[in-house]
Design a protein around this motif. Structure first.
Motif, PDB file in Angstrom:
ATOM      1  N   HIS A  17       0.812  -1.215   0.000  1.00 12.77           N
ATOM      2  CA  HIS A  17       0.000   0.000   0.000  1.00 12.77           C
ATOM      3  C   HIS A  17       0.848   1.269   0.000  1.00 12.77           C
ATOM      4  CE1 HIS A  17      -4.154   1.517   0.454  1.00 12.77           C
ATOM      5  NE2 HIS A  17      -3.539   2.581   0.944  1.00 12.77           N
ATOM      6  N   ALA A  65     -13.680   8.596   1.851  1.00  9.81           N
ATOM      7  CA  ALA A  65     -13.168   7.226   1.690  1.00  9.81           C
ATOM      8  C   ALA A  65     -14.258   6.179   1.903  1.00  9.81           C
ATOM      9  CB  ALA A  65     -12.019   6.988   2.671  1.00  9.81           C
ATOM     10  N   GLN A 146      -5.446  -6.098   4.213  1.00  7.91           N
ATOM     11  CA  GLN A 146      -5.255  -5.021   3.240  1.00  7.91           C
ATOM     12  C   GLN A 146      -6.188  -3.848   3.524  1.00  7.91           C
ATOM     13  OE1 GLN A 146      -5.505  -8.262   2.472  1.00  7.91           O
ATOM     14  NE2 GLN A 146      -3.443  -8.654   1.678  1.00  7.91           N
ATOM     15  N   ARG A 147      -7.399  -4.139   3.976  1.00  6.06           N
ATOM     16  CA  ARG A 147      -8.348  -3.069   4.309  1.00  6.06           C
ATOM     17  C   ARG A 147      -7.826  -2.240   5.482  1.00  6.06           C
ATOM     18  NH1 ARG A 147     -11.388   1.029   3.001  1.00  6.06           N
ATOM     19  NH2 ARG A 147     -13.380   1.197   4.109  1.00  6.06           N
ATOM     20  N   HIS A 148      -7.163  -2.864   6.434  1.00  9.68           N
ATOM     21  CA  HIS A 148      -6.565  -2.151   7.572  1.00  9.68           C
ATOM     22  C   HIS A 148      -5.504  -1.167   7.067  1.00  9.68           C
ATOM     23  CE1 HIS A 148      -5.180  -1.440  11.651  1.00  9.68           C
ATOM     24  NE2 HIS A 148      -3.972  -1.888  11.370  1.00  9.68           N
ATOM     25  N   ASP A 150      -5.401   0.166   4.137  1.00  9.81           N
ATOM     26  CA  ASP A 150      -6.125   1.207   3.407  1.00  9.81           C
ATOM     27  C   ASP A 150      -6.666   2.259   4.377  1.00  9.81           C
ATOM     28  OD1 ASP A 150      -7.483   2.468   1.231  1.00  9.81           O
ATOM     29  OD2 ASP A 150      -9.323   1.462   1.846  1.00  9.81           O
ATOM     30  N   LEU A 151      -7.238   1.820   5.504  1.00  2.26           N
ATOM     31  CA  LEU A 151      -7.774   2.755   6.496  1.00  2.26           C
ATOM     32  C   LEU A 151      -6.658   3.550   7.170  1.00  2.26           C
ATOM     33  CD1 LEU A 151     -10.520   0.471   8.067  1.00  2.26           C
ATOM     34  CD2 LEU A 151     -10.892   2.496   6.626  1.00  2.26           C
ATOM     35  N   ASP A 153      -3.972   4.529   5.679  1.00  5.64           N
ATOM     36  CA  ASP A 153      -3.648   5.562   4.698  1.00  5.64           C
ATOM     37  C   ASP A 153      -4.673   6.694   4.745  1.00  5.64           C
ATOM     38  OD1 ASP A 153      -2.103   6.739   2.730  1.00  5.64           O
ATOM     39  OD2 ASP A 153      -2.972   5.562   1.101  1.00  5.64           O
ATOM     40  N   THR A 154      -5.944   6.358   4.920  1.00  9.90           N
ATOM     41  CA  THR A 154      -6.980   7.384   5.047  1.00  9.90           C
ATOM     42  C   THR A 154      -6.741   8.243   6.280  1.00  9.90           C
ATOM     43  OG1 THR A 154      -8.618   5.983   3.930  1.00  9.90           O
ATOM     44  CG2 THR A 154      -9.472   7.782   5.265  1.00  9.90           C
TER      45      THR A 154
END
Length: 341
Positions: A17, A65, A146-148, A150-151, A153-154
């Motif tokens: 990421h 997001a 991967q979702r973790h 992504d969050l 990064d948000t």
């Protein structure tokens, strides 16, 4: 997936990421991340956005997001803790019980009460800690590591939106899995200019790792301080920070939150927590009235979504609680001698 596999998956997800933007190293099982574009400390001169503006700015980044803002949890918790101590309690059914539901989910600017803040040798809370503060968090069920990432990064983007840019940040942490009751996790810490600022926790139900969640956030008051050119006391409490001790101001802010939440002094539970807090307010201050000080704290919590009695009622309840705890003394001629018990 085993716990070792989850730790390895987390490193892989972060590398994928943040590739090309952050240096990522894992010496001896400890993760260390630093942006390619390191910037110097930059505290903002002039007007500092209000707490409500901070909350809304960060919330808008999560909304973009696809993460909605959640209603607040009650301050009186009545479950495994008497009071709400963290936004992650919103996911208790999912994480602790392994059932497919939550109390709240999404971006949650949650007022909390904690008695565990770091203290100095004299017993006073260190700068950056409060007994009552706003836990700005994104707490969500997730379907993948991967979702973790992504969050996370948000969250970094949200920090940039309020003026704390990625070049001031360091992300670090031990990749060893911790276990607390039915919940396991891996915690990464985010520092700003070398000061602890926030954390990003990957969690799962130990018996069923498919019940995975992300908890990423920080304290609102600490974020504002990192951008302020003023002292901790004045950043948090305004001009009152020049005039009153931090112990008194901390207690008044916490007591105001609890009374607004319908809690009264008592021998146990949430009432006992309020009684502990009231003990830090001098009876000599409560006797003539706390109106002006309480009014400011009431306005603070009201702007952040806490409903409750109007400030005169809250002030009276705090004054009465403090005076009820005070031991009786003889009249003024005998101020230095307490009456016999």
């Amino acid at each position: 997936m085993s716990t070792d596999e989850l730790a390895a998956e987390l490193v892989s997800a972060l590398r994928a990421h943040f590739a090309g933007r952050w240096y990522i190293e894992v010496p001896g099982g400890r993760l260390h991340m630093r942006s390619h574009n390191v910037t110097a400390s930059a505290r903002r001169p002039g007007r500092l956005p209000s707490p409500a503006e901070f909350v809304d700015t960060i919330g808008s980044q999560f909304t973009q997001a696809g993460v909605s803002r959640s209603p607040l949890l009650p301050v009186r918790w009545r479950r495994d803790t008497d009071l709400t101590i963290s936004a992650i309690q919103a996911l208790d059914p999912w994480l602790k019980d392994g059932v497919d539901r939550v109390w709240r989910e999404g971006y949650l600017p949650q007022p909390v009460i904690r008695f565990t803040g770091e203290r100095d040798a004299s017993g006073h809370l260190r700068e950056g800690y409060l007994p009552a503060f706003v836990n700005l968090s994104c707490v969500m069920r997730i379907g993948s590591v991967q979702r973790h990432a992504d969050l996370l990064d948000t969250w970094i983007g949200a920090l940039s939106a309020i003026g704390i840019h990625a070049g001031r940040l360091t992300i670090r942490g031990d990749l060893a899995v911790w276990k607390r009751g039915p919940v396991s996790g891996i915690t990464l810490f985010c520092d700003c200019d070398g000061l602890a600022m926030s954390d990003a926790v990957l969690l799962w139900h130990t018996a069923d790792p498919s019940h995975m969640a992300s908890d990423i956030g920080s304290g609102l008051e600490r974020l504002r301080w990192l951008l302020s050119t003023r002292s901790w006391a004045v950043t948090v409490f305004g001009d009152s920070g020049y005039q009153w001790s931090l112990d008194v101001l901390d207690a008044l802010r916490a007591a105001t939150l609890l009374v607004m939440s319908g809690i009264h002094p008592g021998p146990r539970g949430a009432g006992h927590g309020l009684r502990r807090i009231l003990a830090h307010i001098p009876p000599s201050l409560a006797a003539p009235g706390l109106g002006r000080l309480v009014r400011k704290q009431h306005a603070y919590w009201a702007a952040l979504g806490i409903a409750g009695p109007d400030w005169p009622q809250v002030s009276t309840a705090i004054e009465d609680g403090v005076l009820a705890l005070a031991k009786p003394v003889r009249p003024a001629a005998c101020l230095h001698r307490q009456s016999p018990e």
